[in-house]
Design a protein around this motif. Structure first.
Motif, mmCIF file in Angstrom:
data_model
loop_
_atom_site.group_PDB
_atom_site.id
_atom_site.type_symbol
_atom_site.label_atom_id
_atom_site.label_comp_id
_atom_site.label_asym_id
_atom_site.label_seq_id
_atom_site.Cartn_x
_atom_site.Cartn_y
_atom_site.Cartn_z
ATOM 1 N N GLU A 199 61.885 -39.947 -12.991
ATOM 2 C CA GLU A 199 61.290 -39.414 -11.768
ATOM 3 C C GLU A 199 60.546 -40.510 -11.001
ATOM 4 O OE1 GLU A 199 58.852 -36.126 -12.879
ATOM 5 O OE2 GLU A 199 60.565 -34.810 -13.348
ATOM 6 N N GLY A 200 59.837 -41.375 -11.731
ATOM 7 C CA GLY A 200 59.139 -42.466 -11.069
ATOM 8 C C GLY A 200 60.096 -43.431 -10.402
ATOM 9 N N PHE B 250 57.317 -46.914 -12.611
ATOM 10 C CA PHE B 250 58.722 -47.265 -12.413
ATOM 11 C C PHE B 250 58.986 -48.661 -12.947
ATOM 12 C CE2 PHE B 250 56.476 -49.073 -8.901
ATOM 13 C CZ PHE B 250 57.189 -50.195 -8.508
ATOM 14 N N CYS C 182 56.430 -51.065 -1.190
ATOM 15 C CA CYS C 182 55.788 -49.763 -0.977
ATOM 16 C C CYS C 182 54.660 -49.860 0.048
ATOM 17 C CB CYS C 182 55.250 -49.203 -2.294
ATOM 18 S SG CYS C 182 53.946 -50.182 -3.073
ATOM 19 N N SER D 192 50.846 -40.200 -9.680
ATOM 20 C CA SER D 192 51.103 -41.637 -9.599
ATOM 21 C C SER D 192 52.554 -41.908 -9.952
ATOM 22 C CB SER D 192 50.178 -42.397 -10.556
ATOM 23 O OG SER D 192 48.817 -42.201 -10.208
ATOM 24 N N THR D 193 53.062 -43.043 -9.537
ATOM 25 C CA THR D 193 54.466 -43.396 -9.725
ATOM 26 C C THR D 193 54.587 -44.537 -10.715
ATOM 27 O OG1 THR D 193 54.992 -42.713 -7.463
ATOM 28 C CG2 THR D 193 56.568 -44.173 -8.573
ATOM 29 N N PRO E 12 51.733 -38.800 -14.044
ATOM 30 C CA PRO E 12 52.969 -39.036 -13.290
ATOM 31 C C PRO E 12 53.195 -38.046 -12.164
ATOM 32 C CG PRO E 12 53.451 -38.139 -15.471
ATOM 33 C CD PRO E 12 51.984 -38.471 -15.458
ATOM 34 N N ARG F 87 61.384 -41.907 -7.129
ATOM 35 C CA ARG F 87 60.403 -41.991 -6.042
ATOM 36 C C ARG F 87 60.307 -43.419 -5.517
ATOM 37 N NH1 ARG F 87 57.161 -38.366 -9.245
ATOM 38 N NH2 ARG F 87 55.755 -40.060 -9.868
ATOM 39 N N ALA F 88 60.262 -44.380 -6.437
ATOM 40 C CA ALA F 88 60.160 -45.781 -6.013
ATOM 41 C C ALA F 88 61.400 -46.213 -5.245
ATOM 42 C CB ALA F 88 59.945 -46.677 -7.237
ATOM 43 N N PHE G 279 50.903 -46.866 -7.521
ATOM 44 C CA PHE G 279 52.216 -47.269 -8.024
ATOM 45 C C PHE G 279 51.992 -48.225 -9.199
ATOM 46 C CE2 PHE G 279 53.523 -45.548 -4.068
ATOM 47 C CZ PHE G 279 54.897 -45.333 -4.122
#
Length: 359
Positions: free
Chosen positions: A335-336, A113, A173, A110-111, A107, A339-340, A71
């Protein structure tokens, strides 16, 4: 509700112990990367430079490629105390995303954000603040250093509570591994203390106590011989072109001795340039120095500029390609952020349940 007395904060581990544990963690990561979730990131205060790249960025890609869940937070809320930066925040955020994509952060794996896009993360800060005292925050050496270098006439509550906000970044997270430098251990210890106290008060096992993966990041000096920094204008950024790189390195501070040797204690500026070339070429600084010999500062700077430009050429090419598609940058963040948010919402729901605050 559990009324266990809160344990006192544990002081940061001594360097030797921390490094022994970090080495053991490194081995565990290599054996079982899927067990680990890493939270790392940067404040969007400008383009990233060679110090960032060799200090932290390449390690993020390494962990991602090993199979660790990564992240990457763009800490936009943490620059609100600096209006010079905050006034161009969208641009700085995009530059940060560009740099990460260019170095190889994927991406899809991995995230990436931003603080401001994840409300549940920031809401965790409220119960976390109840678990630390003002005195504990006031003693934090990293906070003291940030305040001293903030150039602000007064200390805001946001800056003062930065370690608690960072705890929310890490724990939202449930990251169990955080790559840090030795100077950041006090921040991480605040996170570990908050996790431990929350679990003691509301229920064991809600949050992990994240451990430090200590960086062996080399210390690269800026072109003026001081610490490489975005704010000092003494760094070669990842976005700089080849000509700008040559110009910057040509103006780097060295010394009057013609024979080039690696001596970090007595010749720090020359040694930093040798280290930079060595990192780019996959050699040792002594090997680079031996190749230059009595060529003097001009030969040293030419060697360094060529090494940096060759090493960064593919990164800069990818960066230029991504920069032509700003819509893609926004999609990566969208998108990140989604997800976060999903992860943070689930964590906050669990927190509300154990705190008996679901109405």
């Amino acid at each position: 509700m559990n009324t266990t007395v809160l344990p006192a904060p544990v002081p940061p581990a001594v360097t030797a112990d921390a490094r022994v544990r970090s080495a053991a963690l490194e081995e565990e990561v290599r054996r079982s990367p899927g067990r680990f979730r890493v939270l790392t990131g940067d404040r969007p205060t400008g383009r990233l430079h060679l110090g960032h790249y060799f200090g932290t960025l390449h390690n993020r890609v390494r962990l991602q490629d090993l199979g660790v869940e990564l992240f990457v937070i763009v800490a936009d809320y943490q620059v609100l105390t600096d209006r010079d930066v905050a006034d161009d925040l969208p641009g700085h955020v995009e530059e940060l995303v560009l740099d990460h994509l260019a170095i190889g952060v994927d991406p899809a794996r991995s995230t990436i954000f931003t603080h401001s896009a994840v409300p549940a993360l920031n809401q965790l800060m409220l119960p976390f603040l109840s678990l630390v005292s003002v005195a504990e925050l006031n003693r934090n050496p990293t906070v003291k250093d940030e305040i001293a270098h903030s150039r602000q006439s007064a200390v805001s509550g946001l800056m003062f509570t930065y370690p608690v906000h960072q705890a929310a970044d890490i724990l939202f997270c449930k990251a169990n591994l955080v790559p840090v430098g030795q100077d950041q251990l006090p921040h991480l210890e605040v996170t570990r203390t908050i996790a431990r106290r929350f679990n003691a008060r509301y229920g064991d096992g809600v949050f992990p106590e994240p451990e430090a993966l200590l960086s062996d990041a080399p210390l690269l000096l800026g072109t003026d011989g001081t610490k490489m920094s975005k704010s000092r204008g003494n760094a070669v950024t990842l976005a700089a072109d080849a000509d700008e790189t040559v110009r910057l390195i040509r103006g780097a501070k060295t010394d009057s001795e013609r024979h080039i040797a690696y001596d970090p204690v007595h010749r720090p500026e020359v040694s930093s340039l040798l280290l930079l070339a060595a990192l780019c070429q996959g050699r040792t600084p002594v090997e680079v120095a031996d190749g230059i010999g009595s060529g003097g500062a001009a030969a040293l700077k030419r060697t360094v500029a060529e090494a940096v430009n060759e090493h960064l050429a593919p990164i800069r090419a990818r960066r230029a390609a991504y920069a032509r598609d700003r819509a893609h940058l926004r999609e990566v963040l969208r998108e990140g952020n989604e997800r976060a948010r999903a992860v943070a919402d689930a964590t906050l729901a669990e927190v509300r349940t154990v705190m008996n605050s679901r109405y």
